[in-house]
Design an enzyme around this catalytic site. Structure first.
Site, mmCIF file in Angstrom:
data_model
loop_
_atom_site.group_PDB
_atom_site.id
_atom_site.type_symbol
_atom_site.label_atom_id
_atom_site.label_comp_id
_atom_site.label_asym_id
_atom_site.label_seq_id
_atom_site.Cartn_x
_atom_site.Cartn_y
_atom_site.Cartn_z
ATOM 1 N N GLY A 1 -4.319 9.129 -0.185
ATOM 2 C CA GLY A 1 -5.173 10.062 -0.932
ATOM 3 C C GLY A 1 -6.300 10.600 -0.072
ATOM 4 O O GLY A 1 -6.540 11.816 -0.010
ATOM 5 N N ASP B 1 -1.057 -1.076 1.569
ATOM 6 C CA ASP B 1 0.259 -0.764 1.006
ATOM 7 C C ASP B 1 1.310 -0.435 2.068
ATOM 8 O O ASP B 1 2.499 -0.466 1.787
ATOM 9 C CB ASP B 1 0.166 0.437 0.042
ATOM 10 C CG ASP B 1 -0.828 0.206 -1.083
ATOM 11 O OD1 ASP B 1 -1.096 -0.972 -1.399
ATOM 12 O OD2 ASP B 1 -1.351 1.194 -1.633
ATOM 13 N N HIS C 1 -6.821 -8.150 -6.648
ATOM 14 C CA HIS C 1 -7.675 -7.786 -5.514
ATOM 15 C C HIS C 1 -7.889 -8.895 -4.502
ATOM 16 O O HIS C 1 -8.511 -8.656 -3.463
ATOM 17 C CB HIS C 1 -9.000 -7.226 -6.041
ATOM 18 C CG HIS C 1 -8.805 -5.889 -6.692
ATOM 19 N ND1 HIS C 1 -8.355 -5.772 -7.987
ATOM 20 C CD2 HIS C 1 -8.942 -4.637 -6.212
ATOM 21 C CE1 HIS C 1 -8.236 -4.483 -8.286
ATOM 22 N NE2 HIS C 1 -8.593 -3.774 -7.220
ATOM 23 N N LEU C 2 -7.363 -10.094 -4.791
ATOM 24 C CA LEU C 2 -7.399 -11.139 -3.756
ATOM 25 C C LEU C 2 -6.709 -10.608 -2.494
ATOM 26 O O LEU C 2 -7.072 -10.971 -1.370
ATOM 27 C CB LEU C 2 -6.654 -12.386 -4.227
ATOM 28 C CG LEU C 2 -7.359 -13.245 -5.276
ATOM 29 C CD1 LEU C 2 -6.426 -14.331 -5.781
ATOM 30 C CD2 LEU C 2 -8.616 -13.874 -4.667
ATOM 31 N N GLN C 3 -5.701 -9.739 -2.712
ATOM 32 C CA GLN C 3 -4.938 -9.211 -1.574
ATOM 33 C C GLN C 3 -5.759 -8.277 -0.693
ATOM 34 O O GLN C 3 -5.389 -7.984 0.440
ATOM 35 C CB GLN C 3 -3.708 -8.439 -2.086
ATOM 36 C CG GLN C 3 -2.698 -9.318 -2.768
ATOM 37 C CD GLN C 3 -1.798 -8.540 -3.717
ATOM 38 O OE1 GLN C 3 -0.697 -8.160 -3.353
ATOM 39 N NE2 GLN C 3 -2.243 -8.302 -4.931
HETATM 40 O O1 F6P Z 1 -3.890 1.383 -2.377
HETATM 41 C C1 F6P Z 1 -4.412 0.104 -2.353
HETATM 42 C C2 F6P Z 1 -4.375 -0.531 -3.707
HETATM 43 O O2 F6P Z 1 -4.866 -1.854 -3.579
HETATM 44 C C3 F6P Z 1 -3.022 -0.511 -4.394
HETATM 45 O O3 F6P Z 1 -2.145 -1.475 -3.881
HETATM 46 C C4 F6P Z 1 -3.424 -0.729 -5.834
HETATM 47 O O4 F6P Z 1 -2.493 -0.169 -6.717
HETATM 48 C C5 F6P Z 1 -4.726 0.016 -5.925
HETATM 49 O O5 F6P Z 1 -5.233 0.147 -4.620
HETATM 50 C C6 F6P Z 1 -5.753 -0.662 -6.800
HETATM 51 O O6 F6P Z 1 -6.833 0.174 -6.895
HETATM 52 P P1 F6P Z 1 -8.219 -0.239 -7.546
HETATM 53 O O7 F6P Z 1 -8.954 -1.047 -6.520
HETATM 54 O O8 F6P Z 1 -8.864 1.046 -7.836
HETATM 55 O O9 F6P Z 1 -7.922 -1.058 -8.758
#
Ligand code: F6P
Length: 360
Positions: free
Chosen positions: A119, A142, A284-286
């Site tokens: 994006g 990703d 979001h741990l990832q």
């Molecule tokens: O693009 C990175 C990412 O972590 C995706 O894997 C996930 O779908 C998205 O961002 C989550 O976004 P947000 O932090 O806005 O919830």
């Protein structure tokens, strides 16, 4: 220092381990090349009225390699959104572009490095087409960007999934349960595939290979029949059933927020097999925590190259990794389409060869 040798940098979109390594790499190299580095806060929003910035120096960026997140802050919302819904494009308004241009001019900044994913780089490409002197740096856990074989952040995310699976395996085994883990990746299955392989998953569901609930249940029952009474199922957040669509959690100004696939799969498994099934949404741990050594090194190399692209006035270009060499490609090539897992790829075949089911 020559006053007009000032470059701007911003981090945009979701944060990601390795961003600070890029900031360190580019500040070191830019300083060597006698550029002053201005870091804008909260992504592109820092370019607008009311936005803020700071000077990035060797001192300010010292010791930041182990830090997750981004020193500059970021946002995936705001005025510069270039992708909406399921990935459709939208244009950044002219008056927003004009404000950004005025900020850069008033600070005497002649080049802007934008560190972002699909994006944010689409926004960068629009700025480039509007005459801004832009260099892109690909960032995403990703791994869904074309024109680069790797992005930093991905390895750290995979490490997180793999560690989670190691932990889930012991509890699943103790209780003879099915453990479903939902992982990130948006429309691409890279995190699920690599994390699932590294963590010993039994079933991996990817956006690129639509699944059949009956086949998943069948795979679990076959495991049960051969005395493997626990199963680990990795579900990419963008995975979908053969005749269904992606599980969407919410719709905001930008791209849809995905979520719910893990719970949907777990509930079908429980119903169809009668097995005790639990879900873990890794979320979001990832994205957090300290980057792996691979992501730190890739980040540093990307940062150095970005400063060199500015030095050589190679605008509209994005730093890229190809055959382990850092090179550059047009930003437009990276955002023309998403880099997805090919169902025929060797990695998928390898997974099948060790008995992993894709629910197809
Ligand atoms: O693009 C990175 C990412 O972590 C995706 O894997 C996930 O779908 C998205 O961002 C989550 O976004 P947000 O932090 O806005 O919830």
């Amino acid at each position: 220092m020559t006053p007009h040798r000032r470059l701007g940098v911003l981090t945009s979109g979701g944060d990601c381990p390795g961003l600070n390594a890029v900031l360190r790499g580019l500040t070191c190299r830019a300083t060597q090349l006698e550029w002053e580095v201005v870091g804008f806060h909260q992504g592109f929003e820092g370019l607008l009225e009311g936005g803020s910035h700071e000077i990035l120096t060797l001192e300010r960026t010292s010791g930041i390699l182990p830090l997750g997140g981004t020193l500059l802050g970021t946002t995936s919302k705001g005025h510069f959104i270039a992708k909406v819904g399921g990935g459709s494009r939208t244009m950044v308004p002219q008056h927003v572009m004009a404000q950004a241009r005025a900020t850069l001019d008033s600070l005497g900044i002649s080049a802007l490095i934008t560190i972002g994913g699909d994006g944010s780089l689409t926004t960068a490409q629009q700025l480039h087409e509007a005459g801004f002197r832009v260099v892109g740096v690909p960032k995403t856990i990703d791994n869904d960007l074309e024109a680069t074989s790797m992005t930093f952040g991905f390895d750290s995310a995979v490490a997180c999934v793999s560690e989670a699976l190691d932990r889930l395996r012991t509890t699943a085994t103790s209780h003879s349960r099915v453990l479903v883990i939902e992982v990130m990746g948006r429309h691409a299955g890279w995190i699920a595939l690599h994390g699932g392989l590294a963590g010993g998953a039994d079933i991996i569901l990817l956006p690129e290979i639509p699944f059949d609930f009956a086949k998943i249940a069948d795979a679990i029952q076959k495991r049960d029949a051969s005395a493997q009474t626990s199963s680990l199922v990795v579900v990419a957040e963008g995975a979908r059933p053969v005749h269904g669509s992606e599980y969407v959690l919410g719709k905001g100004a930008g791209e849809y927020k995905l979520g719910g696939a893990g719970h949907a799969v777990a509930s079908e498994i429980a119903q169809r097999t009668g097995k005790e099934t639990r879900t873990c949404v890794l979320g979001h741990l990832q994205r957090g925590g300290t980057p792996t050594h691979l992501d730190r090194i890739l980040g540093l190399r990307f940062g150095v190259k970005a400063a060199e692209l500015v030095e050589h006035a190679e605008f509209g270009q994005m730093v890229s990794c190809q055959n382990d060499e850092i090179t550059s490609v047009p930003i437009a090539d990276a955002v023309s389409r998403l880099h997805l897992v090919s169902p025929q790829s060797q990695m998928v075949q390898t997974a099948r060869a060790i008995g992993i089911s894709f629910g197809d």
